[in-house]
Design a protein around this motif. Structure first.
Motif, PDB file in Angstrom:
ATOM      1  N   GLU A   1       3.994  34.882 -15.460  1.00  0.00           N
ATOM      2  CA  GLU A   1       4.525  33.881 -16.387  1.00  0.00           C
ATOM      3  C   GLU A   1       3.441  33.304 -17.287  1.00  0.00           C
ATOM      4  OE1 GLU A   1       6.924  31.036 -14.179  1.00  0.00           O
ATOM      5  OE2 GLU A   1       7.440  32.634 -12.774  1.00  0.00           O
ATOM      6  N   PHE A   2       2.201  33.314 -16.811  1.00  0.00           N
ATOM      7  CA  PHE A   2       1.169  32.601 -17.570  1.00  0.00           C
ATOM      8  C   PHE A   2      -0.051  33.439 -17.908  1.00  0.00           C
ATOM      9  CE2 PHE A   2       3.793  29.743 -15.151  1.00  0.00           C
ATOM     10  CZ  PHE A   2       4.363  29.048 -16.201  1.00  0.00           C
ATOM     11  N   GLY A   3       0.013  34.741 -17.560  1.00  0.00           N
ATOM     12  CA  GLY A   3      -1.057  35.644 -17.992  1.00  0.00           C
ATOM     13  C   GLY A   3      -2.404  35.390 -17.349  1.00  0.00           C
TER      14      GLY A   3
ATOM     15  N   GLY B   1      -5.760  23.524 -12.803  1.00  0.00           N
ATOM     16  CA  GLY B   1      -6.486  23.511 -14.080  1.00  0.00           C
ATOM     17  C   GLY B   1      -6.193  24.714 -14.955  1.00  0.00           C
ATOM     18  N   ARG B   2      -5.247  25.573 -14.525  1.00  0.00           N
ATOM     19  CA  ARG B   2      -4.901  26.791 -15.262  1.00  0.00           C
ATOM     20  C   ARG B   2      -6.120  27.634 -15.632  1.00  0.00           C
ATOM     21  NH1 ARG B   2      -0.729  24.424 -19.680  1.00  0.00           N
ATOM     22  NH2 ARG B   2       0.550  23.279 -18.212  1.00  0.00           N
ATOM     23  N   PRO B   3      -6.915  28.016 -14.629  1.00  0.00           N
ATOM     24  CA  PRO B   3      -8.088  28.834 -14.923  1.00  0.00           C
ATOM     25  C   PRO B   3      -7.676  30.215 -15.426  1.00  0.00           C
ATOM     26  CG  PRO B   3      -7.665  28.792 -12.574  1.00  0.00           C
ATOM     27  CD  PRO B   3      -6.710  27.815 -13.187  1.00  0.00           C
TER      28      PRO B   3
ATOM     29  N   VAL C   1      -4.972  15.688 -16.364  1.00  0.00           N
ATOM     30  CA  VAL C   1      -4.044  16.422 -15.515  1.00  0.00           C
ATOM     31  C   VAL C   1      -2.714  16.529 -16.261  1.00  0.00           C
ATOM     32  CG1 VAL C   1      -2.835  16.403 -13.307  1.00  0.00           C
ATOM     33  CG2 VAL C   1      -5.177  15.510 -13.451  1.00  0.00           C
ATOM     34  N   ASP C   2      -2.214  17.752 -16.415  1.00  0.00           N
ATOM     35  CA  ASP C   2      -0.890  17.962 -17.002  1.00  0.00           C
ATOM     36  C   ASP C   2       0.136  17.657 -15.907  1.00  0.00           C
ATOM     37  OD1 ASP C   2       1.591  19.070 -17.643  1.00  0.00           O
ATOM     38  OD2 ASP C   2       0.701  20.694 -18.801  1.00  0.00           O
ATOM     39  N   LYS C   3       0.779  16.486 -16.035  1.00  0.00           N
ATOM     40  CA  LYS C   3       1.650  15.991 -14.977  1.00  0.00           C
ATOM     41  C   LYS C   3       2.779  16.977 -14.668  1.00  0.00           C
ATOM     42  CE  LYS C   3       3.211  12.518 -12.325  1.00  0.00           C
ATOM     43  NZ  LYS C   3       4.095  13.332 -11.475  1.00  0.00           N
ATOM     44  N   GLN C   4       3.330  17.551 -15.729  1.00  0.00           N
ATOM     45  CA  GLN C   4       4.449  18.473 -15.562  1.00  0.00           C
ATOM     46  C   GLN C   4       4.020  19.719 -14.778  1.00  0.00           C
ATOM     47  OE1 GLN C   4       5.907  19.910 -19.283  1.00  0.00           O
ATOM     48  NE2 GLN C   4       8.013  20.009 -18.559  1.00  0.00           N
ATOM     49  N   TRP C   5       2.860  20.220 -15.115  1.00  0.00           N
ATOM     50  CA  TRP C   5       2.341  21.420 -14.443  1.00  0.00           C
ATOM     51  C   TRP C   5       1.942  21.079 -13.019  1.00  0.00           C
ATOM     52  CZ3 TRP C   5       2.384  25.897 -12.969  1.00  0.00           C
ATOM     53  CH2 TRP C   5       1.285  26.666 -12.627  1.00  0.00           C
ATOM     54  N   PHE C   6       1.318  19.916 -12.809  1.00  0.00           N
ATOM     55  CA  PHE C   6       0.978  19.453 -11.465  1.00  0.00           C
ATOM     56  C   PHE C   6       2.234  19.442 -10.593  1.00  0.00           C
ATOM     57  CE2 PHE C   6       0.827  16.116  -8.299  1.00  0.00           C
ATOM     58  CZ  PHE C   6      -0.418  16.261  -7.708  1.00  0.00           C
ATOM     59  N   ASP C   7       3.314  18.855 -11.129  1.00  0.00           N
ATOM     60  CA  ASP C   7       4.567  18.792 -10.371  1.00  0.00           C
ATOM     61  C   ASP C   7       5.125  20.178 -10.072  1.00  0.00           C
ATOM     62  OD1 ASP C   7       4.465  16.065 -10.298  1.00  0.00           O
ATOM     63  OD2 ASP C   7       5.853  15.764 -11.978  1.00  0.00           O
ATOM     64  N   ALA C   8       5.019  21.071 -11.057  1.00  0.00           N
ATOM     65  CA  ALA C   8       5.552  22.423 -10.878  1.00  0.00           C
ATOM     66  C   ALA C   8       4.807  23.149  -9.755  1.00  0.00           C
ATOM     67  CB  ALA C   8       5.440  23.211 -12.190  1.00  0.00           C
ATOM     68  N   VAL C   9       3.485  23.018  -9.746  1.00  0.00           N
ATOM     69  CA  VAL C   9       2.671  23.690  -8.723  1.00  0.00           C
ATOM     70  C   VAL C   9       2.965  23.115  -7.342  1.00  0.00           C
ATOM     71  CG1 VAL C   9       0.305  23.975  -7.881  1.00  0.00           C
ATOM     72  CG2 VAL C   9       0.812  24.324 -10.300  1.00  0.00           C
TER      73      VAL C   9
HETATM   74  P1  ADP Z   1       4.958  24.213 -23.461  1.00  0.00           P
HETATM   75  O1  ADP Z   1       3.927  24.148 -24.544  1.00  0.00           O
HETATM   76  O2  ADP Z   1       6.186  24.983 -23.813  1.00  0.00           O
HETATM   77  O3  ADP Z   1       5.208  22.920 -22.763  1.00  0.00           O
HETATM   78  P2  ADP Z   1       3.318  24.814 -21.233  1.00  0.00           P
HETATM   79  O4  ADP Z   1       2.144  25.738 -21.269  1.00  0.00           O
HETATM   80  O5  ADP Z   1       3.000  23.366 -21.215  1.00  0.00           O
HETATM   81  O6  ADP Z   1       4.291  25.185 -22.395  1.00  0.00           O
HETATM   82  O7  ADP Z   1       4.163  25.176 -19.936  1.00  0.00           O
HETATM   83  C1  ADP Z   1       5.575  25.226 -19.881  1.00  0.00           C
HETATM   84  C2  ADP Z   1       5.970  25.027 -18.438  1.00  0.00           C
HETATM   85  O8  ADP Z   1       5.268  25.939 -17.613  1.00  0.00           O
HETATM   86  C3  ADP Z   1       5.646  23.653 -17.933  1.00  0.00           C
HETATM   87  O9  ADP Z   1       6.587  23.259 -16.958  1.00  0.00           O
HETATM   88  C4  ADP Z   1       4.317  23.828 -17.325  1.00  0.00           C
HETATM   89  O10 ADP Z   1       4.105  22.843 -16.344  1.00  0.00           O
HETATM   90  C5  ADP Z   1       4.410  25.228 -16.738  1.00  0.00           C
HETATM   91  N1  ADP Z   1       3.099  25.891 -16.767  1.00  0.00           N
HETATM   92  C6  ADP Z   1       2.145  25.763 -17.699  1.00  0.00           C
HETATM   93  N2  ADP Z   1       1.086  26.497 -17.444  1.00  0.00           N
HETATM   94  C7  ADP Z   1       1.342  27.138 -16.290  1.00  0.00           C
HETATM   95  C8  ADP Z   1       0.621  28.066 -15.469  1.00  0.00           C
HETATM   96  N3  ADP Z   1      -0.609  28.465 -15.765  1.00  0.00           N
HETATM   97  N4  ADP Z   1       1.236  28.554 -14.385  1.00  0.00           N
HETATM   98  C9  ADP Z   1       2.466  28.156 -14.054  1.00  0.00           C
HETATM   99  N5  ADP Z   1       3.202  27.267 -14.771  1.00  0.00           N
HETATM  100  C10 ADP Z   1       2.654  26.750 -15.870  1.00  0.00           C
END
Ligand code: ADP
Ligand code: ADP
Length: 232
Positions: A190-192, A158-160, A117-125
């Motif tokens: 933002e993430f395609g 899981g960023r599908p 689990v990407d903690k940073q992304w989990f928190d963002a979501v």
């Molecule tokens: P970096 O390699 O610059 O860290 P990341 O892909 O990890 O880039 O993502 C940068 C930021 O965007 C992080 O805060 C991450 O949690 C968030 N993020 C990553 N993937 C997604 C996604 N699919 N949708 C929304 N936010 C995302």
């Protein structure tokens, strides 16, 4: 780049007197990074199309691709892996596990797949969906809207490559709908990621890049950059 496509898709339920033709030769493709809403009257084949695209149901004829993978003829095991690794589902039947907390439900698919689990992304979501102070609650302790947002977070974490939603705002109040739509929009902008939802909600459709209208199992109209007024 095409994230998913259907070619000449036909779906027939039952046979003889009980035969129902749900899809009559539907061809459609979804560009990577695009947000599409599928609309149309009840019974027009929206759910059937979505289920065939997502590999949850098998068409009678025609073909479906997710990315460059042709779904026809994939083994059950390969299909399960593809769904797990590349597809997120936001369906109305939340299917949350009652004995697990919200946080555990959100990460369950990753845990099952043995992925980190990407903690940073989990928190963002979780923050964007307003779930931060609900993470230790079990589904029964959450409102319907909160449960739906947990299901949404689970689909995104899981960023599908592609996210399929069946009425993702169907049970939500205006504020929760807004949060879900904003995050689906962000997933594309933002993430395609690619988003395809079935909806009756003009507001949901107004977030989409494209609306595809179904009637009686066929695509009858398409709109780009719709406004809510266009889809009433
Ligand atoms: P970096 O390699 O610059 O860290 P990341 O892909 O990890 O880039 O993502 C940068 C930021 O965007 C992080 O805060 C991450 O949690 C968030 N993020 C990553 N993937 C997604 C996604 N699919 N949708 C929304 N936010 C995302
Ligand atoms: P929508 O999502 O637009 O309401 P559906 O895809 O659910 O439409 O249904 C399209 C048609 O297929 C309808 O006539 C419906 O009754 C029929 N249908 C859907 N699922 C089944 C099923 N499992 N068995 C038989 N008929 C079905």
């Amino acid at each position: 780049q095409v994230a998913a496509s259907a070619e000449n898709l036909t779906k027939i339920y039952g046979s003889g007197d009980t035969e129902v033709v749900a899809l009559r030769g539907v061809s459609v493709s979804f560009a990577a990074g695009e947000f599409t809403a599928i609309m149309g009257p009840s019974g027009s084949g929206k759910s059937t199309l979505m289920h065939c695209l997502a590999g949850l149901d098998v068409a009678t004829s025609g073909s479906v691709r997710i990315g460059d993978v042709e779904l026809t003829g994939l083994s059950d095991k390969a299909m399960t892996t593809l769904r797990r690794d590349r597809i997120g589902f936001v369906f109305q039947a939340f299917n949350l596990v009652p004995t697990l907390t919200a946080a555990e439900n959100i990460t369950l698919p990753l845990d099952i797949a043995g992925r980190d689990v990407d903690k940073q992304w989990f928190d963002a979501v979780v923050t964007r969906l307003g779930l931060t102070d609900r993470l230790t609650h079990r589904p029964a302790e959450l409102s319907g809207g909160q449960q739906q947002r947990v299901a949404c977070a689970r689909a995104l974490v899981g960023r599908p490559d592609i996210i399929f939603g069946d009425e993702p705002t169907g049970n939500l109040d205006s504020r929760s709908s807004g949060e879900v739509l904003e995050i689906l929009r962000a997933a594309t902008d933002e993430f395609g990621q690619t988003v395809v939802i079935v909806t009756h909600d003009p507001r949901a459709a107004s977030y989409a890049d494209r609306v595809v209208f179904l009637a009686d199992g066929q695509i009858v109209r398409e709109l780009r950059q719709p406004r809510a007024d266009d889809v009433f």
